[in-house]
Design a protein around this motif. Structure first.
Motif, PDB file in Angstrom:
ATOM      1  N   VAL A 267       0.867  -1.178   0.000  1.00 56.45           N
ATOM      2  CA  VAL A 267       0.000   0.000   0.000  1.00 56.45           C
ATOM      3  C   VAL A 267       0.902   1.226   0.000  1.00 56.45           C
ATOM      4  CG1 VAL A 267      -1.800   1.270   1.203  1.00 56.45           C
ATOM      5  CG2 VAL A 267      -1.799  -1.239   1.247  1.00 56.45           C
ATOM      6  N   PRO A 268       0.956   1.982  -1.082  1.00 58.48           N
ATOM      7  CA  PRO A 268       1.878   3.123  -1.161  1.00 58.48           C
ATOM      8  C   PRO A 268       1.436   4.278  -0.280  1.00 58.48           C
ATOM      9  CG  PRO A 268       0.478   3.069  -3.101  1.00 58.48           C
ATOM     10  CD  PRO A 268       0.152   1.827  -2.314  1.00 58.48           C
ATOM     11  N   GLU A 269       2.425   5.027   0.204  1.00 61.03           N
ATOM     12  CA  GLU A 269       2.127   6.262   0.921  1.00 61.03           C
ATOM     13  C   GLU A 269       1.608   7.297  -0.078  1.00 61.03           C
ATOM     14  OE1 GLU A 269       2.262   6.892   4.118  1.00 61.03           O
ATOM     15  OE2 GLU A 269       2.927   4.864   4.636  1.00 61.03           O
ATOM     16  N   PRO A 270       0.577   8.060   0.289  1.00 61.01           N
ATOM     17  CA  PRO A 270      -0.049   8.979  -0.683  1.00 61.01           C
ATOM     18  C   PRO A 270       0.913   9.995  -1.289  1.00 61.01           C
ATOM     19  CG  PRO A 270      -1.437   8.707   1.254  1.00 61.01           C
ATOM     20  CD  PRO A 270      -0.139   8.043   1.564  1.00 61.01           C
ATOM     21  N   LEU A 271       1.697  10.688  -0.457  1.00 57.46           N
ATOM     22  CA  LEU A 271       2.557  11.765  -0.975  1.00 57.46           C
ATOM     23  C   LEU A 271       3.649  11.248  -1.904  1.00 57.46           C
ATOM     24  CD1 LEU A 271       3.268  14.724  -1.117  1.00 57.46           C
ATOM     25  CD2 LEU A 271       4.619  14.453   0.981  1.00 57.46           C
ATOM     26  N   PRO A 272       4.443  10.232  -1.493  1.00 55.56           N
ATOM     27  CA  PRO A 272       5.453   9.709  -2.440  1.00 55.56           C
ATOM     28  C   PRO A 272       4.834   9.169  -3.726  1.00 55.56           C
ATOM     29  CG  PRO A 272       5.922   8.946  -0.220  1.00 55.56           C
ATOM     30  CD  PRO A 272       4.561   9.592  -0.178  1.00 55.56           C
ATOM     31  N   PHE A 273       3.650   8.552  -3.604  1.00 51.58           N
ATOM     32  CA  PHE A 273       3.011   7.995  -4.789  1.00 51.58           C
ATOM     33  C   PHE A 273       2.597   9.104  -5.750  1.00 51.58           C
ATOM     34  CE2 PHE A 273      -0.583   6.178  -7.173  1.00 51.58           C
ATOM     35  CZ  PHE A 273       0.018   5.021  -7.645  1.00 51.58           C
ATOM     36  N   LEU A 274       2.032  10.187  -5.215  1.00 56.96           N
ATOM     37  CA  LEU A 274       1.639  11.312  -6.065  1.00 56.96           C
ATOM     38  C   LEU A 274       2.862  11.972  -6.690  1.00 56.96           C
ATOM     39  CD1 LEU A 274      -1.213  12.923  -3.934  1.00 56.96           C
ATOM     40  CD2 LEU A 274      -1.440  11.575  -6.031  1.00 56.96           C
ATOM     41  N   LEU A 275       3.943  12.091  -5.910  1.00 55.51           N
ATOM     42  CA  LEU A 275       5.187  12.635  -6.468  1.00 55.51           C
ATOM     43  C   LEU A 275       5.709  11.732  -7.580  1.00 55.51           C
ATOM     44  CD1 LEU A 275       7.094  13.848  -3.274  1.00 55.51           C
ATOM     45  CD2 LEU A 275       6.197  15.271  -5.119  1.00 55.51           C
ATOM     46  N   GLY A 276       5.592  10.425  -7.381  1.00 57.37           N
ATOM     47  CA  GLY A 276       6.029   9.490  -8.413  1.00 57.37           C
ATOM     48  C   GLY A 276       5.226   9.637  -9.686  1.00 57.37           C
ATOM     49  N   LEU A 277       3.916   9.846  -9.557  1.00 57.36           N
ATOM     50  CA  LEU A 277       3.082  10.050 -10.740  1.00 57.36           C
ATOM     51  C   LEU A 277       3.476  11.333 -11.466  1.00 57.36           C
ATOM     52  CD1 LEU A 277      -0.480   9.041  -9.466  1.00 57.36           C
ATOM     53  CD2 LEU A 277       1.050   7.729 -10.936  1.00 57.36           C
ATOM     54  N   GLY A 278       3.701  12.402 -10.697  1.00 50.12           N
ATOM     55  CA  GLY A 278       4.129  13.661 -11.318  1.00 50.12           C
ATOM     56  C   GLY A 278       5.473  13.528 -12.016  1.00 50.12           C
ATOM     57  N   LEU A 279       6.406  12.817 -11.383  1.00 46.01           N
ATOM     58  CA  LEU A 279       7.718  12.607 -11.988  1.00 46.01           C
ATOM     59  C   LEU A 279       7.619  11.724 -13.229  1.00 46.01           C
ATOM     60  CD1 LEU A 279       9.854  12.091  -8.764  1.00 46.01           C
ATOM     61  CD2 LEU A 279      10.032  13.998 -10.368  1.00 46.01           C
TER      62      LEU A 279
END
Length: 258
Positions: free
Chosen positions: A132-144
């Motif tokens: 289960v990914p952490e929300p903030l790193p996951f969103l940063l990963g999507l943006g990157l």
């Protein structure tokens, strides 16, 4: 916005006509899943900085990032110039850069169901990769991942402009692809690289095309800076090269071909 909506709808309809081919292209990008099995087995010895589960999650995210960032514009542009089809594109009130970009975005949308299907199959085969990914790193990963796609597209489009002076710009792209394959984190995460090679790789644009977004998506502890800064720097460099080569190339273009 109206032009963008029209282009996306047209190219999406075009891509959906070749659903079987899209599925084959999605399967062709499963190299990270194959490598995942190798690295997970190697990590059982405990000699690597990542655990077997971390390797599995990382290579799953590499697979997803590469599916989202695959680019083929150099082959399309080279054929347009060699066959003279670029002349017809130049008659339209739209930069070919945006035309090809719309085709790539539409292809991502058409490819998405196949990628999700392969991901579910992967979870069934390798339950250790579930997390289960952490929300903030996951969103940063999507943006990157979005930035990585734009950077790779810009890099390849700039390479494609060499077709104005040579009919084999794809040969240059093949050299770049070898560097991309070894330095982007596709074959191995940068944590297992020797320190001198890792430091050198981080100065190039290649790790930011795969490794940085994949590591964030996988929940690994990686620093956003200076990676994002280097990514934007190379984006600026290739943007300037694109505009320069485009202006010079149009003056050189003779419109020969079929």
């Amino acid at each position: 916005m109206r032009k963008a909506k029209t282009l996306l709808s047209v190219y999406l309809a075009y891509m959906l006509e070749y659903r079987a081919e899209l599925f084959l292209w999605a399967l062709a990008g499963t190299l990270p899943l194959i490598l995942m099995g190798v690295w997970v087995e190697a990590a059982q010895s405990g000699a690597f900085p990542l655990s077997p589960g971390e390797f599995a999650r990382y290579f799953l995210m590499v697979f997803l990032v590469r599916q989202a960032t695959v680019v083929w514009v150099v082959w399309e542009f080279e054929r347009d110039v060699v066959e003279g089809r670029l002349s017809f594109r130049l008659l339209r009130p739209l930069d070919p850069f945006l035309d090809h970009l719309a085709a790539h975005v539409a292809e991502r949308l058409a490819r998405l169901p196949f990628v999700l299907l392969l991901t579910l199959l992967f979870f069934l085969l390798f339950p250790e990769a579930r997390f289960v990914p952490e929300p903030l790193p996951f969103l940063l990963g999507l943006g990157l991942t979005v930035l990585a796609f734009l950077l790779r597209y810009l890099m390849q489009y700039t390479t494609a402009l060499l077709t104005f002076w040579s009919e084999r710009a794809t040969a240059v792209e093949e050299v770049f692809f070898l560097l991309y394959l070894f330095l982007s984190g596709t074959l191995a995460p940068l944590e297992v690289f020797p320190e001198p090679l890792r430091s050198l790789a981080l100065l190039t644009p290649f790790p930011y095309l795969v490794y940085l977004p994949a590591a964030f998506l996988a929940g690994q502890e990686v620093a956003l800076f200076p990676g994002l800064g280097v990514m934007l720097f190379w984006g600026g460099v290739f943007f300037l090269l694109w505009r320069l080569l485009w202006r010079l190339g149009l003056k050189h273009y003779a419109g020969h071909g079929a």
